[in-house]
Design a protein around this motif. Structure first.
Motif, PDB file in Angstrom:
ATOM      1  N   LEU A 456       0.845  -1.196   0.000  1.00 20.23           N
ATOM      2  CA  LEU A 456       0.000   0.000   0.000  1.00 20.23           C
ATOM      3  C   LEU A 456       0.884   1.251   0.000  1.00 20.23           C
ATOM      4  CD1 LEU A 456      -2.670  -1.098   2.646  1.00 20.23           C
ATOM      5  CD2 LEU A 456      -2.885  -1.130   0.146  1.00 20.23           C
ATOM      6  N   PRO A 457       0.383   2.365  -0.530  1.00 17.40           N
ATOM      7  CA  PRO A 457       1.190   3.601  -0.598  1.00 17.40           C
ATOM      8  C   PRO A 457       1.195   4.340   0.740  1.00 17.40           C
ATOM      9  CG  PRO A 457      -0.941   3.969  -1.635  1.00 17.40           C
ATOM     10  CD  PRO A 457      -0.904   2.508  -1.258  1.00 17.40           C
ATOM     11  N   TRP A 458       2.123   3.966   1.597  1.00 14.10           N
ATOM     12  CA  TRP A 458       2.192   4.559   2.931  1.00 14.10           C
ATOM     13  C   TRP A 458       2.944   5.896   2.858  1.00 14.10           C
ATOM     14  CZ3 TRP A 458      -0.607   2.884   6.910  1.00 14.10           C
ATOM     15  CH2 TRP A 458      -1.111   1.585   6.862  1.00 14.10           C
ATOM     16  N   SER A 459       2.195   6.970   2.761  1.00 16.44           N
ATOM     17  CA  SER A 459       2.800   8.302   2.800  1.00 16.44           C
ATOM     18  C   SER A 459       3.239   8.615   4.231  1.00 16.44           C
ATOM     19  CB  SER A 459       1.790   9.355   2.343  1.00 16.44           C
ATOM     20  OG  SER A 459       0.691   9.413   3.238  1.00 16.44           O
ATOM     21  N   ARG A 460       3.980   9.718   4.378  1.00 16.09           N
ATOM     22  CA  ARG A 460       4.394  10.124   5.721  1.00 16.09           C
ATOM     23  C   ARG A 460       3.180  10.400   6.594  1.00 16.09           C
ATOM     24  NH1 ARG A 460       8.016  15.513   7.169  1.00 16.09           N
ATOM     25  NH2 ARG A 460       8.474  14.966   9.356  1.00 16.09           N
ATOM     26  N   GLU A 461       2.169  11.012   6.000  1.00 11.34           N
ATOM     27  CA  GLU A 461       0.952  11.324   6.752  1.00 11.34           C
ATOM     28  C   GLU A 461       0.223  10.048   7.160  1.00 11.34           C
ATOM     29  OE1 GLU A 461      -3.219  13.861   6.160  1.00 11.34           O
ATOM     30  OE2 GLU A 461      -1.861  13.497   4.470  1.00 11.34           O
ATOM     31  N   ALA A 462       0.165   9.068   6.228  1.00 12.18           N
ATOM     32  CA  ALA A 462      -0.529   7.816   6.539  1.00 12.18           C
ATOM     33  C   ALA A 462       0.202   7.040   7.629  1.00 12.18           C
ATOM     34  CB  ALA A 462      -0.649   6.965   5.282  1.00 12.18           C
ATOM     35  N   THR A 463       1.533   7.018   7.544  1.00 12.14           N
ATOM     36  CA  THR A 463       2.314   6.313   8.558  1.00 12.14           C
ATOM     37  C   THR A 463       2.121   6.959   9.926  1.00 12.14           C
ATOM     38  OG1 THR A 463       3.967   5.647   6.920  1.00 12.14           O
ATOM     39  CG2 THR A 463       4.637   5.621   9.238  1.00 12.14           C
ATOM     40  N   GLY A 510      -1.601   1.614  -5.854  1.00 12.98           N
ATOM     41  CA  GLY A 510      -0.935   2.902  -5.687  1.00 12.98           C
ATOM     42  C   GLY A 510      -1.897   4.064  -5.598  1.00 12.98           C
ATOM     43  N   ARG A 511      -3.159   3.845  -5.993  1.00  8.84           N
ATOM     44  CA  ARG A 511      -4.156   4.918  -5.948  1.00  8.84           C
ATOM     45  C   ARG A 511      -4.944   4.936  -4.644  1.00  8.84           C
ATOM     46  NH1 ARG A 511      -6.086   2.486 -10.782  1.00  8.84           N
ATOM     47  NH2 ARG A 511      -8.204   2.544  -9.933  1.00  8.84           N
ATOM     48  N   VAL A 512      -4.679   4.012  -3.758  1.00 10.07           N
ATOM     49  CA  VAL A 512      -5.454   3.935  -2.512  1.00 10.07           C
ATOM     50  C   VAL A 512      -5.147   5.142  -1.627  1.00 10.07           C
ATOM     51  CG1 VAL A 512      -5.827   2.627  -0.389  1.00 10.07           C
ATOM     52  CG2 VAL A 512      -5.568   1.427  -2.567  1.00 10.07           C
ATOM     53  N   GLU A 513      -6.184   5.756  -1.100  1.00  3.17           N
ATOM     54  CA  GLU A 513      -6.044   6.835  -0.121  1.00  3.17           C
ATOM     55  C   GLU A 513      -6.003   6.203   1.268  1.00  3.17           C
ATOM     56  OE1 GLU A 513      -5.507   9.899  -0.667  1.00  3.17           O
ATOM     57  OE2 GLU A 513      -5.855   9.999  -2.833  1.00  3.17           O
ATOM     58  N   VAL A 514      -4.808   5.855   1.711  1.00  7.36           N
ATOM     59  CA  VAL A 514      -4.672   5.110   2.961  1.00  7.36           C
ATOM     60  C   VAL A 514      -5.161   5.931   4.149  1.00  7.36           C
ATOM     61  CG1 VAL A 514      -3.052   3.928   4.493  1.00  7.36           C
ATOM     62  CG2 VAL A 514      -2.756   3.787   2.013  1.00  7.36           C
ATOM     63  N   LEU A 518      -8.056   4.664   6.731  1.00  7.71           N
ATOM     64  CA  LEU A 518      -7.863   4.493   8.173  1.00  7.71           C
ATOM     65  C   LEU A 518      -8.839   5.349   8.977  1.00  7.71           C
ATOM     66  CD1 LEU A 518      -3.958   4.388   8.437  1.00  7.71           C
ATOM     67  CD2 LEU A 518      -5.546   2.477   8.730  1.00  7.71           C
ATOM     68  N   LEU A 519      -9.053   6.577   8.518  1.00 12.37           N
ATOM     69  CA  LEU A 519      -9.980   7.458   9.234  1.00 12.37           C
ATOM     70  C   LEU A 519     -11.405   6.930   9.173  1.00 12.37           C
ATOM     71  CD1 LEU A 519      -8.684  11.016   8.247  1.00 12.37           C
ATOM     72  CD2 LEU A 519      -8.584   9.929  10.509  1.00 12.37           C
ATOM     73  N   ALA A 520     -11.754   6.282   8.060  1.00 15.97           N
ATOM     74  CA  ALA A 520     -13.119   5.778   7.918  1.00 15.97           C
ATOM     75  C   ALA A 520     -13.424   4.682   8.931  1.00 15.97           C
ATOM     76  CB  ALA A 520     -13.335   5.245   6.496  1.00 15.97           C
ATOM     77  N   ALA A 521     -12.371   4.024   9.434  1.00 14.33           N
ATOM     78  CA  ALA A 521     -12.588   2.964  10.420  1.00 14.33           C
ATOM     79  C   ALA A 521     -12.878   3.510  11.808  1.00 14.33           C
ATOM     80  CB  ALA A 521     -11.358   2.050  10.470  1.00 14.33           C
ATOM     81  N   LEU A 522     -12.689   4.835  11.988  1.00 15.28           N
ATOM     82  CA  LEU A 522     -12.938   5.450  13.292  1.00 15.28           C
ATOM     83  C   LEU A 522     -14.410   5.773  13.480  1.00 15.28           C
ATOM     84  CD1 LEU A 522     -10.145   8.107  13.934  1.00 15.28           C
ATOM     85  CD2 LEU A 522     -10.616   6.054  15.268  1.00 15.28           C
ATOM     86  N   PRO A 523     -14.945   5.565  14.662  1.00 14.65           N
ATOM     87  CA  PRO A 523     -16.287   6.093  14.941  1.00 14.65           C
ATOM     88  C   PRO A 523     -16.280   7.614  14.764  1.00 14.65           C
ATOM     89  CG  PRO A 523     -15.596   4.554  16.660  1.00 14.65           C
ATOM     90  CD  PRO A 523     -14.400   4.805  15.804  1.00 14.65           C
ATOM     91  N   ARG A 524     -17.340   8.157  14.199  1.00 12.36           N
ATOM     92  CA  ARG A 524     -17.369   9.591  13.891  1.00 12.36           C
ATOM     93  C   ARG A 524     -17.158  10.458  15.133  1.00 12.36           C
ATOM     94  NH1 ARG A 524     -18.638  11.129   8.965  1.00 12.36           N
ATOM     95  NH2 ARG A 524     -19.488   9.620   7.483  1.00 12.36           N
ATOM     96  N   ASN A 525     -17.666   9.991  16.263  1.00 13.65           N
ATOM     97  CA  ASN A 525     -17.550  10.819  17.470  1.00 13.65           C
ATOM     98  C   ASN A 525     -16.142  10.823  18.054  1.00 13.65           C
ATOM     99  OD1 ASN A 525     -17.531   8.204  18.342  1.00 13.65           O
ATOM    100  ND2 ASN A 525     -18.942   8.524  20.050  1.00 13.65           N
ATOM    101  N   ARG A 526     -15.207  10.046  17.464  1.00 11.78           N
ATOM    102  CA  ARG A 526     -13.850  10.034  17.977  1.00 11.78           C
ATOM    103  C   ARG A 526     -12.858  10.771  17.079  1.00 11.78           C
ATOM    104  NH1 ARG A 526     -13.416   6.865  22.513  1.00 11.78           N
ATOM    105  NH2 ARG A 526     -11.821   8.424  22.920  1.00 11.78           N
ATOM    106  N   ARG A 527     -13.321  11.269  15.934  1.00 11.00           N
ATOM    107  CA  ARG A 527     -12.368  11.924  15.029  1.00 11.00           C
ATOM    108  C   ARG A 527     -11.826  13.221  15.648  1.00 11.00           C
ATOM    109  NH1 ARG A 527     -14.276  10.980   8.765  1.00 11.00           N
ATOM    110  NH2 ARG A 527     -14.717   8.734   8.986  1.00 11.00           N
ATOM    111  N   ALA A 528     -12.704  13.984  16.300  1.00 12.28           N
ATOM    112  CA  ALA A 528     -12.230  15.204  16.954  1.00 12.28           C
ATOM    113  C   ALA A 528     -11.290  14.856  18.107  1.00 12.28           C
ATOM    114  CB  ALA A 528     -13.420  16.020  17.464  1.00 12.28           C
TER     115      ALA A 528
END
Length: 642
Positions: A456-463, A510-514, A518-528
């Motif tokens: 998977l394309p692990w960018s610095r931000e994704a890592t 290579g086109r995956v937005e990692v 990952l953020l989509a796996a979070l419950p919405r009330n925990r993103r903040a």
């Protein structure tokens, strides 16, 4: 066999009366007889005794010896309890028994030679004392006897239950309605029922069909009964009866240079034509041939089929033998594995092998009739070739068309195909143009599992996001997701699959937005909470926003030049104030000069030693005596205020 033969000779010298020797099976009995030939006194006769011998031969072994003569009876377990042999005063027990064990998982019965059980050994010993006091020679040690199993498992737990289930259906009873001394296992019963449905003896509801009732009347295994009846409908009734009788008998061929060829047609030809035409080095067991012919004729009479004994090919001019074999053993149709001579995959998923030198080892399709099912791949003893067209005729109605979407690791992409299958075998296949997107995504996830998360394309931000989540899970546990390699790999279908739309290959990944996945796996009330508890950056007194390093979940790191934190009295924290940052203080050249989790203590003591070193190495930079009162800076000198 040599040990048994020697012990028999010893017993004849030391004891009176006739001798009964127990061996595991017919082959061992024959070899022991050969070892005794010419080595006994002239007044001693040797007889064989096992189940497949004709009744008149068995009767000879059971008759009392004439006056002045003695006999040695070489017997299988048949003489343990059901027969009394007049005159026996001595028993020689080899301590072995042959047991037929049925494997419901493979649908195969295999013979195993095992150490005799204690109860069977006692039963055998008792044969020496039926008519007069006797002696038993046991060919094992007392230490070995301590490890012997007390009793053999009930046969119903080890046998092929297809004949029993057919008899119950003909009787009109369900297994659960009966009271059993030893209940049959549910798995073997289910396997037997499934086989009987394949053989058309039972309908979908498990009720006996008209064909099944006729099968039950023939008195042979349901496989063979089905073959005989359907063979008769095809005009191959005589061949089917011959083949059924052959399969109930041990092989009629004897190979002097090793096992004979596996082709069952060779046996059919020998049954009709005798030994002429057999390959060099292969002989014929005349007694077995006689038994097979008698059994075939008796079966033919019950099935209303006239016997046929005139010379002719193995098919008798009536059609391919492979079709008959497939009717009896629909689960043992085998397909040659690509690029492997003699290695076959059976319909039931089992692997088997034919000796590479055998003439049938290159056939595309076989029906396996007899094999040793032990080991990773069973060894084939008898088989019949079958053309694909004939296989379609015999079993094509049982094939299923399925859409298969699977990861092809060699190609590095998802392959989608439409397959016509007969169990584990592929009869026909073609490309699937519009596969289910969800199935494609799941298959692509299998590819990621096979290759590893690094594809998977692990960018610095994704890592960093992955490490931030790991920090919070270590701090608080659920509901923060598990982001270790094992955790992410195990949950690919949940967090990655929804972001694989339109992708099929490793290159597409290579086109995956990692980050988004990952953020989509979070419950919405925990993103903040994520940004509050584990911020990506920290603003230091100089005004710089420094990215935090969460590589060690127990000790997040702030790596900052020392001059930029002048005036910062307390160590910054994350995790809602619960976790102090580990501060890597850097020189102007960004080389570490000190590591601390207590900034206040550093300013009070260690700073002054560090200041001495930095002043000599970086004289153009300001190194104040009071760092807490100094202006933080990103420059060599603090900016002058006009």
């Amino acid at each position: 066999e040599p040990v048994v033969a020697d012990t028999v000779r010893t017993a004849l010298r030391e004891q009176e009366g006739d001798v009964l020797a127990f061996l595991p099976g017919a082959a061992e009995i024959r070899r022991t007889g050969e070892a005794l030939a010419g080595a006994l006194p002239p007044e001693v006769s040797v007889y064989e005794l096992f189940g497949l011998l004709p009744r008149e031969v068995q009767d000879q072994a059971l008759r009392p010896s004439p006056p002045g003569r003695r006999k040695v009876v070489l017997s299988s377990a048949i003489a343990e309890s059901s027969l009394t042999i007049e005159g026996v005063r001595v028993v020689v027990d080899a301590g072995l028994m042959r047991v037929a064990r049925f494997d419901a998982g493979t649908g195969m019965t295999r013979l195993e030679t095992l150490r005799v059980t204690k109860d069977a050994a006692d039963q055998r010993r008792g044969r020496a004392g039926r008519t007069a006091p006797g002696v038993c020679y046991r060919l094992w040690t007392r230490q070995e006897e301590q490890g012997m199993v007390p009793a053999r498992a009930p046969e119903i737990r080890e046998a092929d239950l297809a004949p029993l289930v057919l008899d119950l259906a003909a009787f009109g009873a369900e297994p659960g309605e009966l009271t059993w001394l030893d209940p049959p296992g549910s798995a073997p019963l289910a396997q037997a029922g499934e086989l009987l449905r394949e053989l058309e003896a039972l309908d979908a509801e498990g009720s006996l069909t008209a064909h099944g009732r006729r099968m039950a009347e023939l008195g042979v295994h349901p496989r063979l009964a089905h073959m005989v009846l359907r063979g008769a409908e095809r005009g191959q009734g005589a061949v089917a009866c011959d083949l059924a009788a052959l399969l109930e008998e041990r092989d009629i061929l004897r190979g002097s240079g090793g096992p004979p060829e596996v082709d069952v047609r060779l046996r059919l030809e020998a049954l009709r034509e005798g030994a002429r035409g057999l390959p060099r080095g292969i002989g014929l067991d005349g007694a077995a041939v006689s038994r097979v012919r008698q059994q075939a004729e008796a079966l033919g009479r019950r099935a209303g089929v006239r016997p046929r004994r005139e010379a002719g090919g193995g098919d008798g001019g009536e059609g391919p033998v492979g079709v008959l074999a497939a009717l009896a053993y629909p689960d043992r149709v085998g397909q040659l594995r690509a690029g492997s001579r003699g290695r076959y995959l059976l319909r039931n998923g089992r692997g088997v092998t034919v000796d590479r030198s055998d003439p049938l080892a290159g056939e595309a399709w076989l029906v396996v009739l007899d094999l040793d099912a032990r080991g990773r791949e069973g060894r084939v003893f008898q088989a019949a070739p079958i053309a694909l067209a004939d296989l379609e005729e015999a079993l094509g109605g049982q094939a299923e068309v399925v859409e298969e979407v699977a990861w092809d690791d060699a190609a590095g992409r998802v392959q989608a195909r439409k397959v016509r299958r007969l169990g584990a075998l592929v009869l026909e296949e073609g490309a699937l143009r519009d596969p289910d997107p969800g199935a494609v995504a799941r298959a692509l996830c299998e590819g990621v599992r096979a290759r590893g998360l690094h594809v998977l394309p692990w960018s610095r931000e994704a890592t960093q996001l992955r490490e931030r989540l790991a920090f919070l899970r270590a701090l608080e546990g659920d509901p923060w997701p598990e982001t270790s390699s094992e955790g992410l790999t195990g949950s690919l279908d949940a967090w990655l699959a929804p972001f694989l739309g339109g992708m099929r290959s490793l290159d597409d990944l290579g086109r995956v937005e990692v980050v988004e996945a990952l953020l989509a796996a979070l419950p919405r009330n925990r993103r903040a909470d994520l940004d509050r508890l584990a911020p990506t950056h920290l603003e230091v007194p100089s005004g710089s926003r420094i990215m935090l390093d969460y590589g060690d979940p127990s000790a997040p790191v702030l790596a900052v030049r020392l001059q930029e934190v002048f005036g910062l009295q307390q160590t910054p924290t994350v995790g809602g104030g619960r976790v102090p940052l580990t501060i890597h203080l850097l020189s102007p050249a960004r080389r570490p000069v000190q590591v601390t989790r207590d900034l206040a203590s550093f300013w009070r003591s260690a700073y002054f030693e560090v200041r001495k070193d930095l002043r000599s190495r970086y004289p153009k930079h300001a190194w104040p005596e009071d760092p807490l009162a100094a202006e933080p800076t990103r420059r060599a000198k603090p900016r002058k205020v006009p």
